[in-house]
Scaffold this motif. Structure first.
Motif, short mmCIF file in Angstrom:
data_model
loop_
_atom_site.label_atom_id
_atom_site.label_comp_id
_atom_site.label_asym_id
_atom_site.label_seq_id
_atom_site.Cartn_x
_atom_site.Cartn_y
_atom_site.Cartn_z
N ARG A 216 0.92 -1.11 -0.06
CA ARG A 216 0.13 0.01 0.05
C ARG A 216 0.87 1.30 -0.10
O ARG A 216 0.57 2.11 -0.81
CB ARG A 216 -0.93 0.19 1.09
CG ARG A 216 -2.04 1.20 1.27
CD ARG A 216 -2.84 1.01 2.41
NE ARG A 216 -3.71 2.19 2.40
CZ ARG A 216 -4.70 2.36 1.98
NH1 ARG A 216 -5.20 1.30 0.85
NH2 ARG A 216 -5.54 3.46 1.77
N ILE A 217 1.85 1.06 0.97
CA ILE A 217 2.70 2.43 0.65
C ILE A 217 3.30 2.51 -0.57
O ILE A 217 3.62 3.62 -1.07
CB ILE A 217 3.88 2.33 1.94
CG1 ILE A 217 3.43 2.09 3.38
CG2 ILE A 217 5.13 3.10 1.81
CD1 ILE A 217 4.16 1.77 4.24
N LEU A 218 3.69 1.56 -1.22
CA LEU A 218 4.49 1.69 -2.29
C LEU A 218 3.46 2.12 -3.49
O LEU A 218 3.65 2.91 -4.49
CB LEU A 218 5.01 0.17 -3.15
CG LEU A 218 6.17 -0.38 -2.42
CD1 LEU A 218 6.38 -1.71 -2.73
CD2 LEU A 218 7.42 0.46 -2.56
N ASP A 219 2.15 1.69 -3.34
CA ASP A 219 1.13 2.44 -4.01
C ASP A 219 1.15 3.90 -4.09
O ASP A 219 0.91 4.64 -5.20
CB ASP A 219 -0.11 1.73 -3.93
CG ASP A 219 -0.38 0.05 -4.32
OD1 ASP A 219 0.29 -0.16 -5.13
OD2 ASP A 219 -1.33 -0.32 -3.62
N PHE B 56 -2.31 -5.11 -5.09
CA PHE B 56 -1.12 -5.63 -6.03
C PHE B 56 -1.63 -5.02 -7.46
O PHE B 56 -0.80 -4.69 -8.62
CB PHE B 56 -0.91 -7.21 -6.01
CG PHE B 56 -0.12 -7.26 -4.81
CD1 PHE B 56 1.26 -7.50 -4.91
CD2 PHE B 56 -0.72 -8.05 -3.65
CE1 PHE B 56 2.05 -7.66 -3.71
CE2 PHE B 56 -0.23 -8.24 -2.63
CZ PHE B 56 1.29 -8.32 -2.56
N LEU B 57 -3.03 -5.35 -7.71
CA LEU B 57 -3.62 -5.04 -8.89
C LEU B 57 -3.26 -3.29 -9.19
O LEU B 57 -2.94 -2.92 -10.27
CB LEU B 57 -4.74 -5.12 -9.08
CG LEU B 57 -5.30 -6.84 -8.74
CD1 LEU B 57 -6.81 -7.00 -8.85
CD2 LEU B 57 -4.80 -7.46 -10.00
N TYR B 58 -3.57 -2.61 -8.25
CA TYR B 58 -3.48 -1.25 -8.55
C TYR B 58 -2.02 -0.78 -8.52
O TYR B 58 -1.51 0.32 -9.11
CB TYR B 58 -4.13 -0.32 -7.11
CG TYR B 58 -5.44 0.01 -7.25
CD1 TYR B 58 -5.99 0.99 -8.13
CD2 TYR B 58 -6.47 -0.87 -6.57
CE1 TYR B 58 -7.29 1.28 -8.24
CE2 TYR B 58 -7.78 -0.42 -6.83
CZ TYR B 58 -7.96 0.57 -7.51
OH TYR B 58 -9.51 0.78 -7.83
N TYR B 59 -1.11 -1.50 -7.69
CA TYR B 59 0.41 -1.32 -7.86
C TYR B 59 0.73 -1.15 -9.53
O TYR B 59 1.42 -0.71 -9.78
CB TYR B 59 1.11 -2.33 -7.07
CG TYR B 59 2.68 -2.48 -7.30
CD1 TYR B 59 3.22 -1.40 -6.55
CD2 TYR B 59 3.23 -3.09 -8.25
CE1 TYR B 59 4.74 -1.34 -6.79
CE2 TYR B 59 4.62 -3.11 -8.37
CZ TYR B 59 5.16 -2.24 -7.73
OH TYR B 59 6.66 -2.18 -7.72
N TYR B 60 0.25 -2.14 -10.20
CA TYR B 60 0.58 -2.70 -11.55
C TYR B 60 -0.07 -1.38 -12.36
O TYR B 60 0.72 -1.12 -13.29
CB TYR B 60 0.38 -4.02 -12.05
CG TYR B 60 1.39 -5.06 -11.28
CD1 TYR B 60 2.71 -4.85 -11.78
CD2 TYR B 60 1.05 -5.83 -10.42
CE1 TYR B 60 3.64 -5.85 -11.13
CE2 TYR B 60 1.73 -6.95 -10.15
CZ TYR B 60 3.02 -6.83 -10.19
OH TYR B 60 3.73 -7.38 -9.64
N VAL B 61 -1.28 -1.14 -12.09
CA VAL B 61 -1.88 -0.02 -12.89
C VAL B 61 -1.18 1.36 -12.80
O VAL B 61 -0.90 2.07 -13.59
CB VAL B 61 -3.15 0.17 -12.37
CG1 VAL B 61 -3.92 1.20 -13.23
CG2 VAL B 61 -4.38 -1.13 -13.13
N PHE B 62 -0.81 1.61 -11.50
CA PHE B 62 -0.12 2.80 -11.15
C PHE B 62 1.54 2.95 -11.76
O PHE B 62 1.80 3.90 -12.36
CB PHE B 62 0.01 3.14 -9.50
CG PHE B 62 -1.26 3.40 -8.97
CD1 PHE B 62 -2.29 3.65 -9.54
CD2 PHE B 62 -1.25 3.38 -7.62
CE1 PHE B 62 -3.71 3.88 -8.88
CE2 PHE B 62 -2.47 3.44 -6.83
CZ PHE B 62 -3.53 3.80 -7.51
N LEU B 63 1.92 1.57 -11.86
CA LEU B 63 3.35 1.56 -12.49
C LEU B 63 3.34 1.75 -13.77
O LEU B 63 4.12 2.50 -14.42
CB LEU B 63 3.88 0.14 -12.12
CG LEU B 63 5.65 0.02 -12.54
CD1 LEU B 63 6.26 0.82 -11.54
CD2 LEU B 63 5.71 -1.45 -12.42
#
Length: 269
Positions: free
Chosen positions: A12-15, A156-163
């Motif tokens: 979450r912090i990485l997001d 994790f899904l949002y992580y890859y979208v944000f990335l």
């Protein structure tokens, strides 16, 4: 692997670190490239977030898809950037910082007080139950089931979208930096009078810097709203603007790699 090493809290912090990178890249266009000290950048973040809240939540019973809401949020933020840019064309340094700071606070207070005679923003209570991102029929905020006993977390899904959005922003800004527009911004930053003397249209290019920087803020705000599921004026305070500006100063104004490092380090801290 990321879950095992970091746990959901750190994911979450990485997001949020990726969201801050996107914001810092946008503000760097204004401060680092064009040399315009913007202390109210968080206002564009708020415009994007509230656009998502109005058009993808039960607040007004509207649930538009993200591929409509996100561009609209970016467009409204760009318009807000132009509105801010016009009265500040002749201002530099501290005077520009004071005006943009006031603009950021005006937007936050406006969202806080827009409850009479018609309740539009819910005031300090904010708007909740915002729709999440939906890609290919999958709602990211519900996770992704893989079999009967395993599900990929929404974090994790949002992580890859944000990335993906960050990667697209980096590619766009790198191309912009070496273009005629990027070189003209650098000329304005280094010596505006000399830039005018060699034929640079400083007025239009300043407005373009404000508009493009605001666009990044609007996209970030929409992504924040979909990820958080809730927005309120307290998410868009002066301290947020200061934090984003600090990330740019920490990493090095005008440096794309430095801005990314500054955003990641300060987000983690």
């Amino acid at each position: 692997v990321l879950a095992a090493l970091c746990g959901n809290t750190w994911v979450r912090i990485l997001d949020f670190a990726l969201l801050y990178i996107l914001l810092a890249i946008g503000l760097n266009l204004v401060v680092g490239f064009a040399g315009l000290l913007d202390m109210g950048y968080i206002a564009f973040y708020a415009v994007g977030a509230y656009t998502w809240a109005f058009l993808a939540s039960p607040q007004f019973g509207i649930h538009l898809p993200f591929w409509i809401v996100l561009p609209l949020g970016a467009g409204f933020a760009a318009c807000a950037g132009i509105i801010l840019g016009f009265p500040t064309l002749r201002l530099r340094g501290d005077y520009l910082a004071i005006v943009t700071l006031g603009f950021g606070e005006i937007v936050r207070i406006f969202m806080n007080d827009l409850t009479h005679p018609v309740n539009i923003t819910n005031g300090p209570q904010g708007i909740d139950q915002l729709d999440g991102l939906s890609l290919f029929g999958f709602e990211l905020n519900k996770g992704l089931p893989l079999g009967e006993s395993f599900q990929v977390s929404s974090l994790f899904l949002y992580y890859y979208v944000f990335l993906a959005f960050v990667a697209l922003a980096i590619l766009l800004v790198k191309r912009l930096q070496v273009s005629r527009i990027g070189r003209a911004w650098a000329a304005i930053r280094d010596d505006e009078l000399a830039a005018k003397a060699i034929g640079v249209n400083t007025r239009n290019l300043k407005l373009l810097a404000f508009a493009m920087g605001a666009t990044f803020g609007g996209v970030s705000g929409g992504l924040f709203g979909s990820f958080q599921g809730f927005v309120s004026p307290e998410s868009f305070t002066l301290m947020e603007s200061t934090a984003i500006l600090t990330m740019i100063v920490f990493g090095g104004m005008g440096s794309l790699a430095g801005v990314i490092v500054g955003a990641v380090v300060l987000s983690l801290l």
